[in-house]
Design a protein around this motif. Structure first.
Motif, PDB file in Angstrom:
ATOM      1  N   ARG A   1       0.821  -1.209   0.000  1.00  0.00           N
ATOM      2  CA  ARG A   1       0.000   0.000   0.000  1.00  0.00           C
ATOM      3  C   ARG A   1       0.857   1.261   0.000  1.00  0.00           C
ATOM      4  N   HIS A   2       2.053   1.176   0.569  1.00  0.00           N
ATOM      5  CA  HIS A   2       2.943   2.350   0.557  1.00  0.00           C
ATOM      6  C   HIS A   2       3.318   2.720  -0.880  1.00  0.00           C
ATOM      7  N   SER A   3       3.677   1.692  -1.702  1.00  0.00           N
ATOM      8  CA  SER A   3       4.061   1.962  -3.091  1.00  0.00           C
ATOM      9  C   SER A   3       2.891   2.564  -3.863  1.00  0.00           C
ATOM     10  N   ASN A   4       1.690   2.007  -3.662  1.00  0.00           N
ATOM     11  CA  ASN A   4       0.521   2.553  -4.346  1.00  0.00           C
ATOM     12  C   ASN A   4       0.284   4.012  -3.950  1.00  0.00           C
ATOM     13  N   THR A   5       0.429   4.304  -2.651  1.00  0.00           N
ATOM     14  CA  THR A   5       0.227   5.673  -2.183  1.00  0.00           C
ATOM     15  C   THR A   5       1.255   6.617  -2.784  1.00  0.00           C
ATOM     16  N   ILE A   6       2.500   6.169  -2.822  1.00  0.00           N
ATOM     17  CA  ILE A   6       3.570   7.009  -3.398  1.00  0.00           C
ATOM     18  C   ILE A   6       3.306   7.273  -4.877  1.00  0.00           C
ATOM     19  N   ILE A   7       2.959   6.208  -5.619  1.00  0.00           N
ATOM     20  CA  ILE A   7       2.708   6.377  -7.053  1.00  0.00           C
ATOM     21  C   ILE A   7       1.531   7.311  -7.289  1.00  0.00           C
ATOM     22  N   GLU A   8       0.448   7.127  -6.526  1.00  0.00           N
ATOM     23  CA  GLU A   8      -0.725   7.991  -6.688  1.00  0.00           C
ATOM     24  C   GLU A   8      -0.368   9.445  -6.397  1.00  0.00           C
ATOM     25  N   THR A   9       0.432   9.669  -5.362  1.00  0.00           N
ATOM     26  CA  THR A   9       0.826  11.036  -5.011  1.00  0.00           C
ATOM     27  C   THR A   9       1.710  11.652  -6.097  1.00  0.00           C
ATOM     28  N   LEU A  10       2.652  10.861  -6.620  1.00  0.00           N
ATOM     29  CA  LEU A  10       3.521  11.361  -7.692  1.00  0.00           C
ATOM     30  C   LEU A  10       2.716  11.698  -8.940  1.00  0.00           C
ATOM     31  N   ILE A  11       1.743  10.849  -9.271  1.00  0.00           N
ATOM     32  CA  ILE A  11       0.905  11.112 -10.443  1.00  0.00           C
ATOM     33  C   ILE A  11       0.112  12.393 -10.240  1.00  0.00           C
ATOM     34  N   ASP A  12      -0.453  12.555  -9.039  1.00  0.00           N
ATOM     35  CA  ASP A  12      -1.238  13.755  -8.740  1.00  0.00           C
ATOM     36  C   ASP A  12      -0.375  15.004  -8.836  1.00  0.00           C
ATOM     37  N   LEU A  13       0.834  14.941  -8.261  1.00  0.00           N
ATOM     38  CA  LEU A  13       1.741  16.088  -8.345  1.00  0.00           C
ATOM     39  C   LEU A  13       2.118  16.388  -9.789  1.00  0.00           C
ATOM     40  N   ALA A  14       2.440  15.337 -10.554  1.00  0.00           N
ATOM     41  CA  ALA A  14       2.835  15.526 -11.949  1.00  0.00           C
ATOM     42  C   ALA A  14       1.709  16.168 -12.757  1.00  0.00           C
ATOM     43  N   GLN A  15       0.483  15.702 -12.540  1.00  0.00           N
ATOM     44  CA  GLN A  15      -0.639  16.280 -13.274  1.00  0.00           C
ATOM     45  C   GLN A  15      -0.838  17.744 -12.918  1.00  0.00           C
ATOM     46  N   ASN A  16      -0.730  18.057 -11.616  1.00  0.00           N
ATOM     47  CA  ASN A  16      -0.890  19.452 -11.197  1.00  0.00           C
ATOM     48  C   ASN A  16       0.213  20.338 -11.752  1.00  0.00           C
ATOM     49  N   MET A  17       1.409  19.745 -11.957  1.00  0.00           N
ATOM     50  CA  MET A  17       2.539  20.520 -12.476  1.00  0.00           C
ATOM     51  C   MET A  17       2.708  20.347 -13.984  1.00  0.00           C
ATOM     52  N   ARG A  18       1.710  19.706 -14.616  1.00  0.00           N
ATOM     53  CA  ARG A  18       1.691  19.510 -16.072  1.00  0.00           C
ATOM     54  C   ARG A  18       2.911  18.732 -16.562  1.00  0.00           C
ATOM     55  N   MET A  19       3.208  17.673 -15.856  1.00  0.00           N
ATOM     56  CA  MET A  19       4.298  16.783 -16.247  1.00  0.00           C
ATOM     57  C   MET A  19       3.732  15.449 -16.720  1.00  0.00           C
ATOM     58  N   ASP A  20       4.406  14.818 -17.659  1.00  0.00           N
ATOM     59  CA  ASP A  20       4.077  13.459 -18.054  1.00  0.00           C
ATOM     60  C   ASP A  20       4.747  12.476 -17.095  1.00  0.00           C
ATOM     61  N   VAL A  21       4.211  11.248 -17.030  1.00  0.00           N
ATOM     62  CA  VAL A  21       4.731  10.223 -16.130  1.00  0.00           C
ATOM     63  C   VAL A  21       5.039   8.962 -16.932  1.00  0.00           C
ATOM     64  N   ILE A  22       6.211   8.359 -16.682  1.00  0.00           N
ATOM     65  CA  ILE A  22       6.591   7.086 -17.299  1.00  0.00           C
ATOM     66  C   ILE A  22       6.997   6.132 -16.183  1.00  0.00           C
ATOM     67  N   ALA A  23       6.490   4.909 -16.227  1.00  0.00           N
ATOM     68  CA  ALA A  23       6.858   3.884 -15.243  1.00  0.00           C
ATOM     69  C   ALA A  23       8.014   3.058 -15.793  1.00  0.00           C
ATOM     70  N   GLU A  24       9.042   2.835 -14.980  1.00  0.00           N
ATOM     71  CA  GLU A  24      10.217   2.076 -15.399  1.00  0.00           C
ATOM     72  C   GLU A  24      10.195   0.671 -14.787  1.00  0.00           C
ATOM     73  N   GLY A  25      10.851  -0.270 -15.468  1.00  0.00           N
ATOM     74  CA  GLY A  25      11.053  -1.601 -14.900  1.00  0.00           C
ATOM     75  C   GLY A  25       9.790  -2.434 -14.803  1.00  0.00           C
ATOM     76  N   VAL A  26       8.846  -2.269 -15.736  1.00  0.00           N
ATOM     77  CA  VAL A  26       7.611  -3.053 -15.709  1.00  0.00           C
ATOM     78  C   VAL A  26       7.913  -4.457 -16.238  1.00  0.00           C
ATOM     79  N   GLU A  27       7.551  -5.469 -15.462  1.00  0.00           N
ATOM     80  CA  GLU A  27       7.963  -6.827 -15.813  1.00  0.00           C
ATOM     81  C   GLU A  27       6.803  -7.804 -15.972  1.00  0.00           C
ATOM     82  N   SER A  28       5.571  -7.378 -15.755  1.00  0.00           N
ATOM     83  CA  SER A  28       4.437  -8.291 -15.919  1.00  0.00           C
ATOM     84  C   SER A  28       3.229  -7.517 -16.424  1.00  0.00           C
ATOM     85  N   PHE A  29       2.312  -8.227 -17.086  1.00  0.00           N
ATOM     86  CA  PHE A  29       1.113  -7.572 -17.590  1.00  0.00           C
ATOM     87  C   PHE A  29       0.164  -7.224 -16.443  1.00  0.00           C
ATOM     88  N   GLU A  30       0.291  -7.927 -15.296  1.00  0.00           N
ATOM     89  CA  GLU A  30      -0.501  -7.539 -14.134  1.00  0.00           C
ATOM     90  C   GLU A  30      -0.108  -6.133 -13.690  1.00  0.00           C
TER      91      GLU A  30
END
Length: 541
Positions: free
Chosen positions: A452-481
């Motif tokens: 849940r910590h990782s989900n919270t961090i990612i959600e917060t980063l996405i929210d900040l990026a959107q408010n600051m008009r930044m795009d977001v890219i996820a690195e190291g994705v290893e599964s379709f899940e």
């Protein structure tokens, strides 16, 4: 006397005459090896003590700032303040509100029913109200270091959790596995963390370096067996072996060894490889995980030796950075991408191509001139270029770096922060550098959906990026899940082995022409399926 007997006598006399200087030289080498070993241990201890003191100092300053703002309760506004501060303070993984009796009332993710078990508690330094505590979370065996700032009177206090592993080195100074044992203790002798081991044989001496912090209740103990330290001084031992002959032979051997040692200099080897064009680009595709189309690629450098061996970047990038060769290495990589891939990629202006830069690139506007000159006459357009700020080195002057980034953006280039959430940046890079893109580190992607910590961090980063008009890219994705979970969280672009490993230039260009033909015979609705099929073929190959 026969010639044979004369020869044997001469050999015997030579052995006797050589015995004393050889013995004296070996004794001298033994003393020198031990002294250098002790210096190596002392350097490792002092280096990590400085890092540990810096982490503690930054954490204490953060707690003081929270206290000054009156953050001392579990109200929503105070928990939000804890959360934002956690992201901006690199060593801190959790901030919490602590009752006067030591109970954890809540953390930066809300109410905390799971109490921290305090293993050890003592003053942070002489005369300080702050406490240095070793704690465990619930039933876990992993230890954390907690710095607690008690409240005034009967008020609540604030505390910060730091991973204990940050207080001991995990790698040797050369970047390899530890050849010594490192322990960090409190002033009272409680073990905060330890790493490595002392592999001492029977009768082997153990050398110890013991350092105490002048600022905080920290004590670093670095120890190693004399045998393991001597193994690190192979050149000196080789010299001792050579000295078993006559002095004239020793001098001759040294005259042969010195050029060899010069040839084995890794910096010289990197310079030679640069001149020979052995550093080549590999491309890791970046995919739009909503539409399934190709978004672009990150250019990764690889060292391809003449025999076909591929050297990973972790082996040579730190040396290139410390020696300053990274600047010319980056220029050469950009020119090679323009030369080998410019026609194919330039014909597809919607594809973005990213290059990794370090803090050294942003020390002045030289990078602006380099980018302008390299891409001015290239088929690759400046608007296709993304420059990624990596975090292996901290940015010393944020104001100057912001000015350089603005100049690059003026050319049409986009700038990204790589590995957000780790390294030196914290939240400050996002807030102060004015970049266009953030790339969330694999550390958080690995735990998405399970922590849940990782989900919270990612959600917060996405929210900040959107408010600051930044795009977001996820690195190291290893599964379709992970792809599905990231898409649900609102992320649009991702890269990782689930799509493709880094590809050599020819394979990547073939992939681009397959899934993004200039005159496409594949209906737009079927292009994502065609892309995934092509990626699967390249992955299998």
């Amino acid at each position: 006397m026969s010639p044979r007997r004369k020869l044997l006598a001469a050999i015997a006399i030579g052995v006797v005459l050589a015995g004393s200087p050889v013995a004296a030289l070996n004794i001298w080498l033994g003393v020198l090896v031990e002294r250098q070993g002790r210096e190596e241990l002392d350097l490792a201890g002092r280096r990590h003590m400085v890092l540990s003191e810096a982490r503690v100092a930054r954490t204490v300053a953060t707690l003081d700032e929270l206290a000054a703002r009156g953050i001392d309760s579990c109200r929503i506004a105070h928990v939000d303040a804890l959360r934002q501060t956690t992201f901006g303070t690199t060593p801190v993984k959790e901030l919490s509100i602590i009752a006067p009796d030591g109970r954890t009332l809540c953390t930066d993710v809300g109410n905390q029913p799971e109490q921290r078990k305090v293993i050890s508690s003592e003053p942070l330094s002489a005369g300080s109200r702050n406490l240095l505590e070793i704690v465990r979370l619930g039933g876990q065996s992993t230890q954390w270091l907690r710095i607690r700032r008690p409240g005034t009177g009967n008020g609540n206090g604030v505390a910060a959790l730091i991973p204990a592993a940050l207080f001991v080195p995990q790698l040797s100074l050369a970047g390899g596995p530890l050849k010594f044992q490192a322990r960090m203790l409190t002033a009272g002798g409680a073990v905060i963390a330890e790493s490595g081991a002392v592999a001492a044989a029977n009768g082997d001496d153990v050398l110890v370096a013991d350092l105490s912090s002048s600022k905080y209740g920290l004590q670093a103990v670095i120890s190693a067996s004399s045998v393991s330290l001597a193994a690190n001084q192979g050149d000196l031992r080789a010299l001792g072996t050579i000295a078993s002959g006559l002095i004239a032979i020793i001098i001759l051997a040294l005259s042969v060894l010195m050029p060899r040692r010069e040839r084995d200099n890794p910096i010289d080897e990197i310079e030679r490889a640069m001149k020979a064009g052995e550093f080549v680009p590999y491309f890791q595709p970046i995919v739009d995980i909503r539409s399934g189309r190709l978004h672009g690629a990150e250019v990764l450098i690889r060292w391809r030796k003449p025999d076909g061996t591929i050297v990973p970047p972790a082996t040579f990038i730190p040396l290139a950075e410390s020696s300053g060769l990274i600047i010319e290495m980056t220029r050469a990589l950009m020119r090679r991408v323009c030369r080998e891939a410019g026609a194919v990629l330039g014909a597809r202006p919607h594809l973005k191509i990213g290059f990794n830069l370090t803090a050294r690139h942003f020390a002045n506007e030289g990078i602006v001139d380099d980018v302008r000159k390299i891409f001015k006459h290239s088929l690759l357009k400046l608007t296709q270029i993304v420059l990624e700020v990596t975090e292996r080195q901290p940015i010393e002057n944020l104001t100057e770096t912001r000015r350089v980034i603005a100049a690059l953006q003026g050319l049409g280039v986009k700038v990204a922060i790589d590995d957000v959430g780790t390294g030196h940046s914290g939240l400050s890079y996002m807030l102060k550098l004015g970049v266009d893109i953030i790339k969330i580190d694999k550390l958080f992607i690995d735990s998405v959906g399970t922590d849940r910590h990782s989900n919270t961090i990612i959600e917060t980063l996405i929210d900040l990026a959107q408010n600051m008009r930044m795009d977001v890219i996820a690195e190291g994705v290893e599964s379709f899940e992970q792809v599905l979970q990231l898409r649900d969280l609102g992320i649009r672009a991702a890269q990782g082995f689930v799509f493709s490993p880094p590809l050599p230039c020819s394979a990547f260009l073939q992939l681009v022409e397959t899934i993004d033909p200039l005159k496409s015979s594949v209906p737009a609705a079927d292009q994502p399926t065609a892309m995934l099929a092509a990626l699967a073929r390249h992955d299998a190959a």
